[in-house]
Design a protein around this motif. Structure first.
Motif, short mmCIF file in Angstrom:
data_model
loop_
_atom_site.label_atom_id
_atom_site.label_comp_id
_atom_site.label_asym_id
_atom_site.label_seq_id
_atom_site.Cartn_x
_atom_site.Cartn_y
_atom_site.Cartn_z
N ALA A 148 0.81 -1.21 0.00
CA ALA A 148 0.00 0.00 0.00
C ALA A 148 0.85 1.26 0.00
O ALA A 148 0.38 2.34 -0.37
CB ALA A 148 -0.93 0.00 1.22
N HIS A 149 2.11 1.15 0.40
CA HIS A 149 2.99 2.32 0.43
C HIS A 149 3.34 2.80 -0.98
O HIS A 149 3.91 3.89 -1.12
CB HIS A 149 4.28 1.98 1.19
N ARG A 150 2.95 2.04 -2.00
CA ARG A 150 3.27 2.44 -3.38
C ARG A 150 2.05 2.92 -4.15
O ARG A 150 2.10 3.05 -5.38
CB ARG A 150 3.95 1.27 -4.10
N VAL A 151 0.96 3.18 -3.46
CA VAL A 151 -0.26 3.69 -4.08
C VAL A 151 -0.65 4.99 -3.38
O VAL A 151 -0.73 5.04 -2.15
CB VAL A 151 -1.42 2.68 -3.99
N LEU A 152 -0.90 6.05 -4.16
CA LEU A 152 -1.27 7.35 -3.61
C LEU A 152 -2.58 7.82 -4.22
O LEU A 152 -2.79 7.69 -5.44
CB LEU A 152 -0.19 8.40 -3.89
N PHE A 153 -3.46 8.35 -3.38
CA PHE A 153 -4.70 8.91 -3.88
C PHE A 153 -4.40 10.12 -4.75
O PHE A 153 -3.69 11.04 -4.35
CB PHE A 153 -5.61 9.31 -2.73
N GLY A 154 -4.94 10.12 -5.96
CA GLY A 154 -4.82 11.25 -6.87
C GLY A 154 -5.99 11.24 -7.82
O GLY A 154 -6.46 10.17 -8.21
N THR A 155 -6.46 12.41 -8.21
CA THR A 155 -7.63 12.48 -9.09
C THR A 155 -7.29 12.89 -10.52
O THR A 155 -8.02 12.55 -11.45
CB THR A 155 -8.66 13.48 -8.53
N GLY A 156 -6.22 13.67 -10.70
CA GLY A 156 -5.94 14.21 -12.02
C GLY A 156 -6.89 15.30 -12.44
O GLY A 156 -6.86 15.75 -13.59
N ALA A 157 -7.74 15.75 -11.52
CA ALA A 157 -8.76 16.75 -11.84
C ALA A 157 -8.10 18.12 -12.07
O ALA A 157 -7.07 18.42 -11.49
CB ALA A 157 -9.76 16.84 -10.69
N PRO A 158 -8.75 18.94 -12.90
CA PRO A 158 -10.02 18.72 -13.59
C PRO A 158 -9.91 18.07 -14.96
O PRO A 158 -10.91 17.95 -15.65
CB PRO A 158 -10.57 20.15 -13.72
N ASP A 159 -8.73 17.65 -15.37
CA ASP A 159 -8.61 16.97 -16.67
C ASP A 159 -9.32 15.63 -16.66
O ASP A 159 -9.81 15.17 -17.69
CB ASP A 159 -7.14 16.78 -17.02
N THR A 160 -9.34 14.97 -15.50
CA THR A 160 -10.08 13.73 -15.34
C THR A 160 -11.01 13.86 -14.15
O THR A 160 -10.92 14.80 -13.36
CB THR A 160 -9.13 12.53 -15.16
N ASP A 161 -11.89 12.90 -14.00
CA ASP A 161 -12.92 12.93 -12.97
C ASP A 161 -12.30 12.87 -11.57
O ASP A 161 -11.32 12.17 -11.34
CB ASP A 161 -13.87 11.75 -13.17
N ASP A 162 -12.89 13.62 -10.64
CA ASP A 162 -12.42 13.56 -9.26
C ASP A 162 -13.37 12.78 -8.35
O ASP A 162 -12.93 12.15 -7.39
CB ASP A 162 -12.17 14.96 -8.69
N PRO B 147 -7.13 -3.28 4.79
CA PRO B 147 -7.01 -2.93 6.21
C PRO B 147 -6.98 -1.41 6.39
O PRO B 147 -6.48 -0.68 5.52
CB PRO B 147 -5.66 -3.56 6.60
N ALA B 148 -7.49 -0.95 7.49
CA ALA B 148 -7.62 0.50 7.73
C ALA B 148 -6.27 1.20 7.61
O ALA B 148 -6.18 2.31 7.08
CB ALA B 148 -8.24 0.74 9.10
N ALA B 149 -5.22 0.58 8.09
CA ALA B 149 -3.90 1.20 8.03
C ALA B 149 -3.45 1.39 6.58
O ALA B 149 -2.86 2.42 6.22
CB ALA B 149 -2.89 0.38 8.81
N ASP B 150 -3.71 0.39 5.73
CA ASP B 150 -3.34 0.50 4.32
C ASP B 150 -4.16 1.57 3.62
O ASP B 150 -3.64 2.34 2.81
CB ASP B 150 -3.52 -0.85 3.63
N ALA B 151 -5.47 1.60 3.89
CA ALA B 151 -6.33 2.61 3.28
C ALA B 151 -5.88 4.01 3.67
O ALA B 151 -5.93 4.94 2.86
CB ALA B 151 -7.78 2.37 3.68
N ALA B 152 -5.45 4.18 4.93
CA ALA B 152 -4.99 5.48 5.39
C ALA B 152 -3.70 5.90 4.68
O ALA B 152 -3.49 7.09 4.39
CB ALA B 152 -4.78 5.46 6.90
N LEU B 153 -2.82 4.94 4.41
CA LEU B 153 -1.61 5.25 3.66
C LEU B 153 -1.96 5.76 2.26
O LEU B 153 -1.42 6.77 1.78
CB LEU B 153 -0.73 4.02 3.54
N ILE B 154 -2.87 5.08 1.59
CA ILE B 154 -3.26 5.47 0.25
C ILE B 154 -3.96 6.81 0.25
O ILE B 154 -3.71 7.67 -0.60
CB ILE B 154 -4.15 4.39 -0.38
N ALA B 155 -4.83 7.04 1.22
CA ALA B 155 -5.62 8.27 1.27
C ALA B 155 -4.74 9.50 1.42
O ALA B 155 -5.00 10.54 0.81
CB ALA B 155 -6.62 8.19 2.42
N GLY B 156 -3.72 9.41 2.24
CA GLY B 156 -2.91 10.60 2.47
C GLY B 156 -1.57 10.36 3.13
O GLY B 156 -0.66 11.19 3.00
#
Length: 235
Positions: A188-202, A215-224
Motif C-alpha cells: 500500500a505504500h506504493r499507491v497514492l490517492f490522486g484524481t488528475g482533476a479537472p482533466d479527469t474525474d475527481d 485494512p484500515a492502516a493500508d487505506a490510510a496510507l493510500i488516502a494521504g
C-alpha cells in the motif's frame, strides 16, 4: 481521522473547458465538496503554456491546503537550475518538447534524487523504457506515475516489479479491485490517492477511496499517509 491528500491536481483555467478550479477559491470549494483535506497542485499555465509563468502563479497561492508542485524543464531553454525548495515536482517532457533521457534531463534528475524530491510523471508523457531508465540511474529519483489506466495494467505491473522507487496514483485505476490488487502485491505504500482533476474525474477516485477493501492502516496510507511522507521527505 484519516487525512485525504490529492497528489495530482491542477489549479487554474483550462484552454478547453470552464472549470471551478480556475481560481483558488473555486478549487478549495471543490476540495470541501469531496472531503479532500489537501491537494498538491500544478498550475495549468505551467502545463499548457510557459512553465515559468505557471510556477510564478503558484507563488501567489495563499491557502496552506494547496501544496505547490512546480513544473520543471531542463536545459538552456528551461526553467533554470533546480535549487530545491519543493518536495514534489512535475515533468511534462512530451508536452514541452524535451527528452527524459537526454543529458540535461539526467543532470536535473540527479539533482532531484539527491535532494529527495519526488517526480510526478504522467504515463502519456513517457514510455516504459524511459521509466526503466530512470530506475537505473544512481541515485534514482522517486517517481509517481499518474494516469495509468486499465489498459496499462500489465505494463504497470512489470514496472512496479523492476522499479522499487516507483509508485502510482489512483486517478485512473477505476477497474474492479485494481487498487486492492496493486496494494496487495506491491504494498500500500506504493499507491497514492490522486484524481488528475479537472482533466479527469475527481468524484470517482474519491468514492473509490471510501470503498477500498483493505485494512484500515493500508487505506490510510493510500488516502494521504504516503503523500504526507513524500512531502516531508523533500524538506
Amino acid at each position: 481521522m484519516t487525512t485525504v491528500v490529492d497528489i495530482n491536481r491542477t489549479l487554474g483555467p483550462l484552454p478547453h473547458d470552464d472549470v471551478p478550479s480556475r481560481d483558488e477559491d473555486g478549487l478549495l470549494a471543490e476540495l470541501d465538496r469531496l472531503r479532500i483535506d489537501t491537494a498538491c497542485v500544478v498550475h495549468s499555465h505551467a502545463v499548457h503554456q510557459d512553465p515559468r509563468d505557471g510556477n510564478e502563479a503558484l507563488d501567489r497561492v495563499g491557502s496552506p491546503r494547496l501544496r505547490p508542485v512546480p513544473v520543471l524543464v531542463p536545459g538552456p531553454l528551461g526553467t533554470g537550475p533546480w535549487s530545491g525548495g519543493a518536495p514534489l515536482v512535475r515533468l511534462c517532457p512530451r508536452r514541452h518538447g524535451w527528452s527524459l533521457t537526454g543529458p540535461h534531463a539526467r543532470r536535473l534528475l540527479a539533482a532531484l534524487a539527491a535532494g529527495g524530491t519526488t517526480v510526478l510523471l504522467a504515463r502519456d508523457e513517457t514510455t516504459a523504457a524511459e521509466v526503466s531508465a530512470l530506475a537505473a540511474l544512481s541515485p534514482a529519483p522517486r517517481v509517481v506515475l499518474t494516469g495509468t489506466g486499465y489498459r496499462a495494467l500489465r505494463e504497470l505491473a512489470e514496472l512496479l516489479e523492476i522499479c522499487p522507487r516507483l509508485s502510482v496514483d489512483t486517478s485512473t485505476l477505476c477497474g474492479h479491485r485494481q487498487v486492492e490488487w496493486i496494494a496487495g502485491r506491491y504494498g500500500a505504500h506504493r499507491v497514492l490517492f490522486g484524481t488528475g482533476a479537472p482533466d479527469t474525474d475527481d468524484a470517482g477516485p474519491r468514492h473509490l477511496l471510501d470503498l477500498l477493501d483493505l485494512p484500515a492502516a493500508d487505506a490510510a496510507l493510500i488516502a494521504g499517509g504516503n503523500a504526507l511522507r513524500l512531502m516531508g521527505a523533500g524538506r
